[in-house]
Scaffold this motif. Structure first.
Motif, short mmCIF file in Angstrom:
data_model
loop_
_atom_site.label_atom_id
_atom_site.label_comp_id
_atom_site.label_asym_id
_atom_site.label_seq_id
_atom_site.Cartn_x
_atom_site.Cartn_y
_atom_site.Cartn_z
N SER A 87 -42.37 50.23 53.98
CA SER A 87 -42.86 49.08 54.73
C SER A 87 -43.37 49.50 56.11
O SER A 87 -44.48 49.11 56.52
CB SER A 87 -41.73 48.06 54.88
N MET B 289 -40.59 48.40 64.89
CA MET B 289 -40.78 48.41 63.44
C MET B 289 -39.68 49.21 62.76
O MET B 289 -39.22 48.86 61.67
CB MET B 289 -42.14 49.01 63.10
N ARG C 85 -51.55 58.98 64.27
CA ARG C 85 -50.99 58.47 63.03
C ARG C 85 -49.90 59.42 62.51
O ARG C 85 -48.86 58.99 62.04
CB ARG C 85 -52.11 58.32 61.98
N ASP D 52 -55.02 50.78 62.42
CA ASP D 52 -56.31 50.15 62.13
C ASP D 52 -56.67 49.18 63.22
O ASP D 52 -57.81 49.11 63.68
CB ASP D 52 -56.24 49.41 60.78
N GLY D 53 -55.68 48.42 63.64
CA GLY D 53 -55.94 47.44 64.68
C GLY D 53 -56.33 48.10 66.00
O GLY D 53 -57.05 47.53 66.82
N LEU D 54 -55.84 49.27 66.15
CA LEU D 54 -56.14 49.98 67.39
C LEU D 54 -57.53 50.59 67.42
O LEU D 54 -58.09 50.87 68.48
CB LEU D 54 -55.12 51.11 67.60
N ALA E 172 -43.76 49.01 69.87
CA ALA E 172 -44.11 48.63 68.50
C ALA E 172 -43.45 49.57 67.50
O ALA E 172 -42.87 49.14 66.50
CB ALA E 172 -45.62 48.65 68.33
N ASP F 58 -49.95 51.77 59.47
CA ASP F 58 -51.35 51.85 59.07
C ASP F 58 -52.13 50.66 59.61
O ASP F 58 -53.18 50.79 60.22
CB ASP F 58 -51.45 51.86 57.54
N VAL F 59 -51.55 49.50 59.39
CA VAL F 59 -52.19 48.28 59.87
C VAL F 59 -52.37 48.36 61.38
O VAL F 59 -53.43 48.05 61.93
CB VAL F 59 -51.34 47.04 59.52
N PHE F 60 -51.34 48.84 61.98
CA PHE F 60 -51.35 48.88 63.43
C PHE F 60 -52.42 49.83 63.96
O PHE F 60 -53.20 49.49 64.86
CB PHE F 60 -49.98 49.29 63.95
N ARG G 44 -46.67 51.28 55.96
CA ARG G 44 -47.75 50.30 55.79
C ARG G 44 -48.08 49.64 57.12
O ARG G 44 -49.23 49.54 57.52
CB ARG G 44 -47.31 49.21 54.80
N LEU G 45 -47.03 49.21 57.78
CA LEU G 45 -47.25 48.49 59.04
C LEU G 45 -47.93 49.37 60.08
O LEU G 45 -48.81 48.93 60.83
CB LEU G 45 -45.92 47.98 59.58
#
Lengths: 210, 210, 210, 210
Positions: free
Chosen positions: B176, B164, B93, B186-188, B160, B182-184, B179-180
């Motif tokens: 933005s 982005m 991260r 999280d998805g991982l 990715a 973070d989402v990503f 944020r993205l």
DNA sequence: GATGAATGAGGATTCATTCAT
DNA sequence: AATGAATGAATCCTCATTCAT
């Protein structure tokens, strides 16, 4: 003052045809040569004189915008059709996947779109607005249903989507993007995670704007 | 051959200085004007004659590549430093976030890089290799530790990330993207999700290559 | 004023070698690329710095001339050897044929020579002088022996010869030139012809100059 | 397709004029500066923009060829007019002499022509064909009439002619070439010569081709 | 309205020549 | 003396844009 009493005369048939031809040609030429492609090349492919091209689209931006809108339109309509799906998360996922396919068939146009988004703010405004609304409605449904975290705006989502697609030239990009979108949608799903701040909605839906 | 005992004479001081100046200027000019920027402008900003620029970098690609490598180097070194962090997910991260900052300070360079990646395969090969290794080691640690799903390759991740960041011109892009990401991430993260196929590692780490 | 009391010091060994190298390289490069060829290319092929080339031959003409003289020298020496042949007409014919062979082995150099003859009058003077003397002695012997018409000067002859060779690029040029030279020498032979003014010597040998 | 009934619109008046101007200017500039002359100089002398020049003649070769053809045309037409002369040998002689005058008024163009002949095979093909036919008909008549030896092809003759004219820069070249042509035509005349193989036609006219 | 000719600014590229090392 | 880096003038060529027909 003379005989042009009304603002908009019925446009001449060939004018309409030419306009259409130029747009079609521009899409192809921009796709192949990027947004810097020669306008002369566009005119030639359209089978019209360069002067005609300029009459219809006085600036490069004008032409670009016209082409661009058509592409955006198609992506938006896609969203419309998914609005009524049962599972909102699934609808979103499907929109994204369809988007990938869309890009896959358009090839080079993507670069043009992306550049357009960057440069012309007016153009970006229109398209972002249109697409934002399209994807926003899908996203909101999922958030409202409590299935997705709410701190990601439609704009964010679009950005992520476009970005991932941007690398569409490399071999295997399509599979890669589909994987990445999966990860991304997973990340968007509301769930408790150990050691993570709960994904509270930082920007309430109601407050989001434009 | 008698008096040419060493292949490489000690380079002249001014030559070294000029080369450096040109690189520095190129970074700035490419950042501002994109990869099509005028080489004459680069020379002027570097304070050298256009001929000198050409002597050092016979083609635009040569210059481009030289500038590019430096950027990639810095990103790679960043990864090296994070290799020893405790929490592998966190390390990843942080690399991504640092990357965002990196891009933020480079502005237009990003577009140049992106375009470069698309076109020159040699250049892409080098940079992808370098960055892939950098990010791959971070990623692997997390996967091995059982904290991340294993079906995403370093290449995917890079794609990715770059993607982005690609939209970096719009206002607020930085927030933005954070944020993205973070989402990503999280998805991982490895976790059971209701109604989802368990995120088994589809491609075992050991088998991933290149 | 210091220790350079004599005009011509013994030249340094490497200087001599380099001069030679440059000449050799120039011949090749000029042959291939014509007289406009890049001097840098010459230097590179010679394996010396461009500066060295300029030291030895301050102007392009200087270099050109130096190369040129060598070629001319060889052609002249050819004539020397034929001076003592029995049959003067045959000697001339043989010189011309040998000349064709000479050109055949030099290929592109011919164009350089021809151009040189046209342009630099000093250069032309030298070479014309040298070659004129060479061919003149052959010609004169034939004229004095009453075997050839006397209204053609050595200069004329040279011009004809060079001219015919000038088209040396086309396939089959060599056979063609040999045929033409035969015709030419036939035309030179003294003989009565019906309806033609008798080929009186219009310019007496003694009066010919330069 | 409806309103494009004719393939070739009537060319615009100024376009025709400009094309003509450029050709005229090119002839002069190439004559003075050789075939490497600056195209910008041509445009300037023609009084048109450089872009206009490029529109009419996209490559240097195109321009060159256009200029070239006109020259060749004039020489060919000359031969046409001589076709009906009584004395075939005299007709040939007159063509050659007229050719000299022609070259005399063109100065440097000759060098350009010669270079062109060497380089562009297409151009050479066209001109050789055209001129070969022109001179061939003159030559054949003389051979058929039994007045000239038959082992010299029109190509040979052209080569000799061009070659002799090639040295046209030197003072007195014109008189020289006229003398040489005389000698040459003498050599071509059929006659018994002591000690020479009889000038039998080695290549029968009927068999000569291309 | 359509056409395509004209224009010239702009940028790439090459080399001859000079000069610092 | 030798080297090769620096320089910039010269030229090529491409388009975007304007305008005459």
């Amino acid at each position: 003052m003379d005989d042009h009493t009304d603002q908009t005369r019925k446009p001449r048939a060939d004018a309409v045809r030419n306009r259409e031809r130029v747009l079609e040609a521009a899409k192809i030429v921009f796709s192949a040569g990027g947004p810097e492609a020669s306008l002369e090349a566009v005119a030639k492919r359209a089978g019209v004189g360069i002067g005609t091209l300029y009459r219809h689209f006085p600036t490069r931006e004008d032409l670009f915008e016209a082409v661009y809108r058509r592409e955006v339109d198609q992506l938006s309509e896609l969203a419309e059709q998914l609005k009524n799906a049962k599972d909102p998360v699934d609808a979103l996922r499907r929109w994204l996947r369809s988007g990938v396919e869309f890009v896959a068939t358009k090839k080079g146009m993507m670069a043009a779109l992306a550049l357009a988004v960057q440069s012309s703010s007016e153009l970006a405004a229109f398209s972002m607005d249109r697409l934002t609304k399209a994807i926003g409605s899908l996203l909101d449904r999922a958030v409202v249903a409590g299935e997705m975290r709410g701190d990601v705006s439609p704009e964010d989502l679009l950005r992520a989507f476009f970005g991932m697609c941007y690398m569409h030239d490399q071999p295997g990009w399509q599979a890669s993007v589909l994987r990445l979108l999966d990860v991304f949608v997973d990340g968007l799903r509301m769930q408790p995670k150990p050691g993570m701040r709960p994904a509270k909605r930082t920007t309430p839906i109601a407050k989001r704007k434009r």
